[in-house]
Structure formats: structure tokens, C-alpha cells
Scaffold this active site. Structure first.
Site, short mmCIF file in Angstrom:
data_model
loop_
_atom_site.label_atom_id
_atom_site.label_comp_id
_atom_site.label_asym_id
_atom_site.label_seq_id
_atom_site.Cartn_x
_atom_site.Cartn_y
_atom_site.Cartn_z
N HIS A 1 23.66 46.54 30.00
CA HIS A 1 22.59 46.18 30.93
C HIS A 1 22.12 47.44 31.65
O HIS A 1 22.74 48.50 31.51
CB HIS A 1 23.07 45.11 31.93
CG HIS A 1 24.16 45.54 32.84
ND1 HIS A 1 25.47 45.09 32.72
CD2 HIS A 1 24.17 46.39 33.90
CE1 HIS A 1 26.21 45.64 33.66
NE2 HIS A 1 25.45 46.45 34.39
P1 TYD Z 1 28.62 42.23 34.90
O1 TYD Z 1 28.06 43.25 35.81
O2 TYD Z 1 27.63 41.39 34.12
O3 TYD Z 1 29.61 42.96 33.88
P2 TYD Z 1 29.38 43.30 32.35
O4 TYD Z 1 27.96 43.74 32.21
O5 TYD Z 1 30.35 44.38 32.02
O6 TYD Z 1 29.66 42.05 31.61
O7 TYD Z 1 29.58 41.28 35.71
C1 TYD Z 1 30.33 40.25 35.07
C2 TYD Z 1 30.36 39.05 35.98
O8 TYD Z 1 30.95 39.37 37.25
C3 TYD Z 1 28.98 38.47 36.28
O9 TYD Z 1 29.06 37.07 36.12
C4 TYD Z 1 28.72 38.78 37.72
C5 TYD Z 1 30.09 39.01 38.31
N1 TYD Z 1 30.06 40.10 39.31
C6 TYD Z 1 30.09 39.78 40.65
O10 TYD Z 1 30.11 38.60 41.04
N2 TYD Z 1 30.08 40.81 41.57
C7 TYD Z 1 30.04 42.09 41.19
O11 TYD Z 1 30.05 43.01 42.07
C8 TYD Z 1 29.97 42.42 39.81
C9 TYD Z 1 29.89 43.83 39.31
C10 TYD Z 1 29.99 41.39 38.89
#
Ligand code: TYD
Length: 137
Positions: free
Chosen positions: A52
């Protein structure tokens, strides 16, 4: 400290016989105020994270333990980084598509972020991200 491009930033190191210490101060060692800290851990071998980009978020990523790779795409070129020490980190400005992979067993990726979590700040679709970059030029 100017924002500039994605880059490795070396952190201060206090080496002592009783153990080493490094530290990060917002606007001093990283070019933003730190509002949030999150970390990835227990990542299964072969996993990929990220995939992303962020509209406005600045981040600084440190391998607190173990190692992993970060591939950044700013629309013009791809930048590859291998993080494997806790005394330096990778600064990622807004509008960089990122992919994390090649996690070693037991690795911990700590991320310092400039804003609280906001799902609306994400581009999760690569083509949408590319269109947004082109609209800016
Ligand atoms: P995400 O940033 O989408 O990680 P990746 O791209 O590596 O899969 O985050 C994964 C999940 O965690 C998403 O459902 C949102 C949650 N999240 C939070 O609630 N707070 C945060 O600070 C972060 C980074 C993620």
C-alpha cells in the site's frame, strides 16, 4: 530536518560494556513529529506485508530484531533496502508504494509514524496510486 526522499537514516549509538542504546527524537533524527508507534512481529516465513501507499503519512522503519527487505516505489523508480540492525532505519515519505518481505525468523519491524491510524490515508490499489501520482505532476 528537511523531508526529502526515502533514505536510510543512521541513529545515535551509545556503546557500553553493559549494553548498547540508540534513540530517535521527532524532528531531530527523523523529519516529522512522532504520533504513533506500531510493530510487526511473529511474521511467518514467506509472508509479505505492506502493499500500500499513504497519502500524507511519514514513517520510519527499524529492524529491532532480525531482518527483512523493503521495496519502495515512488512512481519513477524502485528502491530496495535490507534492514538488519536497530541503529539505523528507513525513512518513507508520503506517496511511496511499499512492500515488505524476506522476514527472518524472530524479526521485529518497528514503525514510527507521523499520524494516528487513519484508513482513509491508504492507497490499497496500485493503479489508483499511480493515477494519483500522475495527477500531481
Ligand atoms: P496494515 O497497515 O494494512 O498492514 P499491512 O499493509 O502490512 O497488511 O494494517 C493491518 C491491520 O491493522 C489493518 O486492519 C489496520 C490495523 N491497524 C491499526 O488498527 N492501527 C495501526 O496503527 C496499523 C498500522 C494497523
Amino acid at each position: 530536518m528537511p523531508h526529502g526522499a526515502c533514505r536510510i537514516i543512521d541513529l545515535p549509538r551509545v556503546y557500553e560494556a553493559r549494553g548498547n542504546l540508540s534513540f530517535v527524537e521527532g524532528q531531530v533524527h527523523v523529519p516529522f513529529d512522532i504520533k504513533r508507534v506500531y510493530y510487526l512481529y511473529d511474521v511467518p516465513g514467506g509472508s509479505e506485508r505492506g502493499a500500500h501507499a499513504h497519502r500524507t503519512l511519514h514513517q520510519f522503519m527499524i529492524a529491532m530484531s532480525g531482518s527483512f527487505d523493503v521495496i519502495l516505489d515512488d512512481g519513477e523508480r524502485e528502491h530496495r533496502f535490507h534492514l538488519n540492525r536497530s541503529y539505523y532505519g528507513l525513512y518513507i515519505p508520503p506517496m511511496h508504494w511499499r512492500l515488505l518481505n524476506n522476514f527472518s525468523s524472530g524479526s521485529v519491524c518497528m514503525v514510527l509514524a507521523s499520524e494516528r491510524y487513519d484508513a482513509a490515508d491508504y492507497y490499497r490499489d496500485y493503479e489508483e496510486f499511480r493515477r494519483a501520482l500522475q495527477a500531481r505532476t
